[in-house]
Structure formats: C-alpha cells, structure tokens
Motif scaffolding. Structure first.
Motif, PDB file in Angstrom:
ATOM      1  N   LEU A  85       0.899  -1.202   0.053  1.00 33.03           N
ATOM      2  CA  LEU A  85      -0.038  -0.047   0.056  1.00 33.03           C
ATOM      3  C   LEU A  85       0.787   1.316   0.135  1.00 33.03           C
ATOM      4  O   LEU A  85       0.114   2.391   0.067  1.00 33.03           O
ATOM      5  CB  LEU A  85      -1.056  -0.071   1.402  1.00 33.03           C
ATOM      6  CG  LEU A  85      -2.168  -0.941   1.181  1.00 33.03           C
ATOM      7  CD1 LEU A  85      -2.794  -0.996   2.542  1.00 33.03           C
ATOM      8  CD2 LEU A  85      -3.104  -0.867  -0.097  1.00 33.03           C
ATOM      9  N   PHE A  86       2.118   1.053   0.016  1.00 34.44           N
ATOM     10  CA  PHE A  86       3.032   2.284   0.125  1.00 34.44           C
ATOM     11  C   PHE A  86       2.793   3.174  -1.080  1.00 34.44           C
ATOM     12  O   PHE A  86       2.833   2.497  -2.478  1.00 34.44           O
ATOM     13  CB  PHE A  86       4.565   2.172   0.151  1.00 34.44           C
ATOM     14  CG  PHE A  86       4.803   1.537   1.702  1.00 34.44           C
ATOM     15  CD1 PHE A  86       3.977   1.793   2.740  1.00 34.44           C
ATOM     16  CD2 PHE A  86       5.861   0.701   1.815  1.00 34.44           C
ATOM     17  CE1 PHE A  86       4.491   0.999   4.006  1.00 34.44           C
ATOM     18  CE2 PHE A  86       6.195   0.302   2.946  1.00 34.44           C
ATOM     19  CZ  PHE A  86       5.569   0.464   4.026  1.00 34.44           C
ATOM     20  N   PRO A  87       2.598   4.312  -1.239  1.00 30.59           N
ATOM     21  CA  PRO A  87       2.389   5.223  -2.425  1.00 30.59           C
ATOM     22  C   PRO A  87       3.703   5.482  -3.166  1.00 30.59           C
ATOM     23  O   PRO A  87       4.245   6.613  -3.167  1.00 30.59           O
ATOM     24  CB  PRO A  87       1.743   6.483  -1.864  1.00 30.59           C
ATOM     25  CG  PRO A  87       2.191   6.619  -0.581  1.00 30.59           C
ATOM     26  CD  PRO A  87       2.590   5.490  -0.037  1.00 30.59           C
TER      27      PRO A  87
ATOM     28  N   SER B 163       4.020   7.497   9.835  1.00 31.76           N
ATOM     29  CA  SER B 163       4.726   6.126   9.594  1.00 31.76           C
ATOM     30  C   SER B 163       3.578   5.115   8.997  1.00 31.76           C
ATOM     31  O   SER B 163       3.899   4.428   8.277  1.00 31.76           O
ATOM     32  CB  SER B 163       5.371   5.512  10.691  1.00 31.76           C
ATOM     33  OG  SER B 163       6.516   6.214  11.025  1.00 31.76           O
ATOM     34  N   LYS B 164       2.486   5.121   9.581  1.00 29.39           N
ATOM     35  CA  LYS B 164       1.311   4.518   9.307  1.00 29.39           C
ATOM     36  C   LYS B 164       0.495   5.068   8.114  1.00 29.39           C
ATOM     37  O   LYS B 164      -0.276   3.939   7.361  1.00 29.39           O
ATOM     38  CB  LYS B 164       0.474   4.005  10.397  1.00 29.39           C
ATOM     39  CG  LYS B 164       1.066   3.926  11.771  1.00 29.39           C
ATOM     40  CD  LYS B 164       2.382   2.629  11.750  1.00 29.39           C
ATOM     41  CE  LYS B 164       3.109   2.955  13.153  1.00 29.39           C
ATOM     42  NZ  LYS B 164       4.194   1.946  13.252  1.00 29.39           N
ATOM     43  N   SER B 165       0.312   6.335   8.009  1.00 29.28           N
ATOM     44  CA  SER B 165      -0.584   6.683   6.948  1.00 29.28           C
ATOM     45  C   SER B 165       0.040   6.840   5.690  1.00 29.28           C
ATOM     46  O   SER B 165      -0.362   6.777   4.657  1.00 29.28           O
ATOM     47  CB  SER B 165      -1.119   8.317   7.388  1.00 29.28           C
ATOM     48  OG  SER B 165       0.078   8.908   7.770  1.00 29.28           O
ATOM     49  N   VAL B 166       1.684   6.916   5.590  1.00 29.23           N
ATOM     50  CA  VAL B 166       2.271   7.049   4.298  1.00 29.23           C
ATOM     51  C   VAL B 166       3.390   6.050   4.199  1.00 29.23           C
ATOM     52  O   VAL B 166       2.902   5.168   3.287  1.00 29.23           O
ATOM     53  CB  VAL B 166       2.950   8.852   4.123  1.00 29.23           C
ATOM     54  CG1 VAL B 166       3.600   8.873   2.881  1.00 29.23           C
ATOM     55  CG2 VAL B 166       1.947   9.549   4.358  1.00 29.23           C
ATOM     56  N   ALA B 167       4.382   6.112   4.985  1.00 29.87           N
ATOM     57  CA  ALA B 167       5.315   5.188   4.914  1.00 29.87           C
ATOM     58  C   ALA B 167       6.392   5.300   6.081  1.00 29.87           C
ATOM     59  O   ALA B 167       6.791   6.648   6.352  1.00 29.87           O
ATOM     60  CB  ALA B 167       6.223   5.168   3.545  1.00 29.87           C
ATOM     61  N   PRO B 168       6.872   4.160   6.636  1.00 30.94           N
ATOM     62  CA  PRO B 168       7.685   4.651   8.044  1.00 30.94           C
ATOM     63  C   PRO B 168       9.068   4.811   7.641  1.00 30.94           C
ATOM     64  O   PRO B 168       9.867   5.643   8.577  1.00 30.94           O
ATOM     65  CB  PRO B 168       7.614   2.992   8.751  1.00 30.94           C
ATOM     66  CG  PRO B 168       7.208   2.063   7.779  1.00 30.94           C
ATOM     67  CD  PRO B 168       6.287   3.038   6.552  1.00 30.94           C
ATOM     68  N   SER B 169       9.662   4.624   6.499  1.00 32.65           N
ATOM     69  CA  SER B 169      11.138   4.883   6.137  1.00 32.65           C
ATOM     70  C   SER B 169      11.224   6.269   5.907  1.00 32.65           C
ATOM     71  O   SER B 169      12.396   6.754   6.136  1.00 32.65           O
ATOM     72  CB  SER B 169      11.535   4.161   5.073  1.00 32.65           C
ATOM     73  OG  SER B 169      11.247   4.884   3.863  1.00 32.65           O
TER      74      SER B 169
ATOM     75  N   ASP C 176      -6.639  11.377   2.140  1.00 36.08           N
ATOM     76  CA  ASP C 176      -8.030  10.624   2.584  1.00 36.08           C
ATOM     77  C   ASP C 176      -8.335   9.508   1.748  1.00 36.08           C
ATOM     78  O   ASP C 176      -8.645   8.623   2.344  1.00 36.08           O
ATOM     79  CB  ASP C 176      -9.062  11.751   2.757  1.00 36.08           C
ATOM     80  CG  ASP C 176      -8.879  12.659   3.870  1.00 36.08           C
ATOM     81  OD1 ASP C 176      -8.603  12.219   4.829  1.00 36.08           O
ATOM     82  OD2 ASP C 176      -9.101  13.799   3.794  1.00 36.08           O
ATOM     83  N   ALA C 177      -8.219   9.766   0.752  1.00 37.68           N
ATOM     84  CA  ALA C 177      -8.441   8.448  -0.237  1.00 37.68           C
ATOM     85  C   ALA C 177      -7.671   7.230  -0.106  1.00 37.68           C
ATOM     86  O   ALA C 177      -8.180   6.071  -0.046  1.00 37.68           O
ATOM     87  CB  ALA C 177      -8.412   8.852  -1.840  1.00 37.68           C
TER      88      ALA C 177
ATOM     89  N   HIS D 239      -9.773   0.077   4.605  1.00 32.56           N
ATOM     90  CA  HIS D 239     -10.590  -0.978   3.855  1.00 32.56           C
ATOM     91  C   HIS D 239      -9.854  -2.570   3.970  1.00 32.56           C
ATOM     92  O   HIS D 239     -10.218  -3.460   4.477  1.00 32.56           O
ATOM     93  CB  HIS D 239     -10.798  -0.654   2.646  1.00 32.56           C
ATOM     94  CG  HIS D 239     -11.672  -1.771   1.864  1.00 32.56           C
ATOM     95  ND1 HIS D 239     -12.963  -1.739   2.008  1.00 32.56           N
ATOM     96  CD2 HIS D 239     -11.483  -2.370   0.912  1.00 32.56           C
ATOM     97  CE1 HIS D 239     -13.294  -2.916   1.331  1.00 32.56           C
ATOM     98  NE2 HIS D 239     -12.579  -3.165   0.500  1.00 32.56           N
ATOM     99  N   THR D 240      -8.438  -2.304   3.497  1.00 31.91           N
ATOM    100  CA  THR D 240      -7.577  -3.568   3.618  1.00 31.91           C
ATOM    101  C   THR D 240      -7.420  -3.959   4.971  1.00 31.91           C
ATOM    102  O   THR D 240      -7.565  -5.278   5.277  1.00 31.91           O
ATOM    103  CB  THR D 240      -6.332  -3.231   3.030  1.00 31.91           C
ATOM    104  OG1 THR D 240      -6.593  -2.453   1.689  1.00 31.91           O
ATOM    105  CG2 THR D 240      -5.544  -4.661   2.821  1.00 31.91           C
TER     106      THR D 240
END
Ligand SMILES: Cc1ncc(COP(=O)(O)O)c(C=O)c1O
Length: 380
Positions: free
Chosen positions: A33-35, A223-229, A276-277, A284-285
């Motif tokens: 799920l990482f963008p 970290s949880k909403s976009v990416a932890p790195s 938000d999307a 959902h996942t």
C-alpha cells in the motif's frame, strides 16, 4: 531488564525475517500500500523546483509549509485546535518520545500498563522512573493514575486510540474524567497517536488533546499513513513547552531531514495524492485482515479469548490457553511469529496474552498463520 527486552525483540525480528516464517510479530504496515509512484513524483518535483534549498540545513522546528498543513489537519480532522507554531517536526514519533523523556526526566512518568515497549525503552534510556497504571476496558485505572500524580508523577504516557499492544481505545467518559484530572492536578499527558487515522468506523473521539490541548503533548506520525522509512512525525504542544523541546531537538539531530520533509509536503499539497482516499484504502484492507484474524483465532484455537476487538490500528490482543512465552519457540518451529504479551507489562504479566499484528500478513495467508499457532499450542 532493559537488555533483556532489547535482545528479545532483536531475536523476534531476526527469526521473523526468515522467508519461511509468517510474522504477526512486528508492527509493519502492508508494503503493497505504500504510495511509491506518488512519492517518486513528489521527490522529482521538489528536486527540480528547489533542488539546492531542499538539500540545505533547515529550521529545528521543521518545514513551515508542512507544519502549517499538520496544524490545519489537526483542527479539521481531529478537533485539536492548533496553530503552526504549536507544531514541531520530529524524526518519527519515536523521536518525539525521546525528546519528551529528556524534557520530563526530573520526575517519574505514569505509564499505561501494558504499554508500548518503544516508549518504555525511550523513558528508561533517560533513566526516568515509571509508575505503572493498569489499563482496564474503559482506559487507564483512574484511581491509580490520581495516586501516581499525588506521589510525584508530573506526566502520564498513554494512547487513547487503538493502543499498542491491546488495540483498546479509552471510553469518552474516561477521557472526560482524565481531562478534568489533568486540569485539577496541573499535570501533563503525553498522548501517543500514531494509529489515530487508521480507524475502521466512526466513533466518538477519546482524544485528550482535543479536550485539554494545553495539558497535552500530542505525538503524531506519518509512518502508518504514508510510509515508516520517511521517519517523519511531529509534536503538537503549547508554545511554552515547545520552547523547551526545541533546544533538546537541536542537541539531538539539529533538525529532521529537509529533503524528506519537502517531499512529504509536496506529496500532501501537490495535488496528485489524496491522503484521505489513501487512508480509506488502507483502512479497508486492514479491516478485512483484522476480521480474518479474529475469525481464524475464534475458530481454529480452542480455549482462546479476544477481550477486545480493535476498532482500528494494527494489533489484536488475545489470550491463549498456554503461556505464550513458552509457546514462542514451538511457534517458530511451525513457521509463525508473534510477540508474547508479557513483554509489554511493567508489573506482573498475564502470561496467557499475545499481541498479533494483522497488517503485514495478507488476508489470504492469515488463516494459515493461525493454523500454525494452533498446531504449536497442540505441540505443547
Ligand atoms: C505506539 C507507538 N508509538 C510510536 C511509534 C513510533 O513510530 P514512528 O515510526 O513514528 O517513529 C510506534 C511504532 O510502531 C508505536 O507503535
């Protein structure tokens, strides 16, 4: 004790990284799920438009545009009244914990029990004595919390939403009483909220930062909403506290990476990415993964009990019919990892408890992972 915890976690991470092991142990978001493309595009844009300046040293408080975006979001999405000068960017919310440990190191900290191991390690590294405050179904035990304040604690550390490790959230009644207690006793709360945006339904907010913002040091994370790195988080606190935190931040690392902050600011404000999307895809996942885990535990592990189904976040807390620290070795042989609940307790642990992460193993493989736990229980 400190060394024991560290080496156990290192051991878990070592065995859990083996390809044959399904790991319900760590707190890793689902990497699928990482963008990735959106972050690459944002990185290209900032380097093309502001290449030299984003490679320069920056302000200790962080990127002005990013702080402003965070202040707006705390107001609009979380009901926490915030101005940009009440926000400081940190290198992950873990750094927020370390800075708070240094700020509050002269007095004991009241600590929710069981609680987040990383916070405990941060406070213990600064030699801060911890006073355990047991969690019950409604939140922290308020009588113990009040006693902790009366006997010298200046601050309480806790998570009001989707707690790590238990997945619990405080009831609004408990949050209201706590707010009143913080005001009356002139004490602080460090409110750690990295999972606040990973919510599977609408519920009344238990956030203390919303009720008594002037008494709370609120820690947020990307970290949880976009990416932890990215290692990006923030502290939201009254300016009089931030004034003291800023020199501690300077002493620690001068500032958080200018380049990474600029990329995140561009990602969030550049128009191509809608947080938000993105969050709704994540939720959902994760909700489907949580449901699969709950169902598998209930149907495949006789004698198990789930006291609380997390309404968000990344963890499920359960109790099994055997001591989970003894189960661990059998489970690894069967090819599954988890964290025995005892590692999260300050006081006498409940050895039947187990923390299961539901985000890093796909929904399809979760029943397989739980079958392996059930087989390990049989082995005992
Ligand atoms: C409760 C809690 N606080 C803080 C952190 C640290 O997060 P970050 O990646 O923002 O440093 C974590 C990480 O899992 C966590 O579970």
């Amino acid at each position: 004790m400190y060394g024991v915890e560290r080496s156990f976690i290192r051991e878990i991470l070592r065995v859990a990284s083996s390809p044959e092991v399904l790991s319900l142990a760590g707190g890793l978001p689902l990497a699928d799920l990482f963008p990735v493309d959106e972050i690459r595009a944002a990185a290209d844009r900032v380097l093309m438009q502001d290449g030299a300046s984003v490679l320069q040293y920056g302000a200790s408080s962080g990127d002005a545009g990013l702080r402003s975006w965070i202040a707006d979001r705390l107001c609009s999405h979380h009901g926490i009244p915030t101005t940009p000068d009440e926000v400081m960017i940190t290198s992950g919310s873990q750094q927020g914990l370390d800075l708070c440990a240094k700020l509050f190191s002269d007095r004991p900290i009241a600590f929710e029990d069981p609680g987040y191991l990383g916070a405990r390690l941060a406070f213990q590294a600064s030699r801060v004595p911890l006073i355990p405050v047991p969690l019950n179904d409604a939140g922290p035990d308020l009588e113990t919390l009040e006693q902790a304040f009366d006997t010298g604690a200046a601050v309480y550390y806790g998570m009001s939403r989707f707690q790590n490790p238990t997945g619990r959230s405080y009831t609004t009644a408990t949050a209201d009483t706590m707010a009143e207690l913080l005001n009356r006793s002139d004490r602080w709360m460090i409110e750690d909220d990295p999972y606040g945006e990973i919510s599977f339904g609408k519920t009344d907010s238990p956030l203390l930062a919303r009720r008594v913002p002037e008494r709370v040091v609120y820690l947020g994370s990307f970290s949880k909403s976009v990416a932890p790195s990215l290692r990006l988080g923030f502290i939201r606190a009254h300016c009089s506290l931030l004034e003291h935190l800023e020199p501690i931040k300077q002493a620690t690392d001068l500032h958080t990476s200018t380049l990474i902050q600029s990329i995140l600011r561009e990602l969030l404000t550049g128009g191509e990415f809608n947080l938000d999307a993105h969050l709704s895809r994540i939720c959902h996942t994760y909700q489907a993964q949580r449901d699969a885990l709950v169902q598998a535990i209930e149907t495949l592990v006789p004698g198990s009990r789930i006291p609380w189904v997390a309404g968000g976040g990344m963890f499920l807390w359960a109790s099994l019919p055997v001591p989970t620290d003894e189960l661990f070795g059998h489970a690894i042989k069967r090819g599954v990892a988890f964290v025995p609940g005892q590692h999260f307790y300050l006081q006498e642990p409940d050895r039947s408890t187990i923390r299961l992460n539901f985000t890093n193993v796909s929904e399809r493989l979760i029943p397989d992972a739980v079958e392996r736990i059930a087989a390990a229980v049989q082995d005992m």
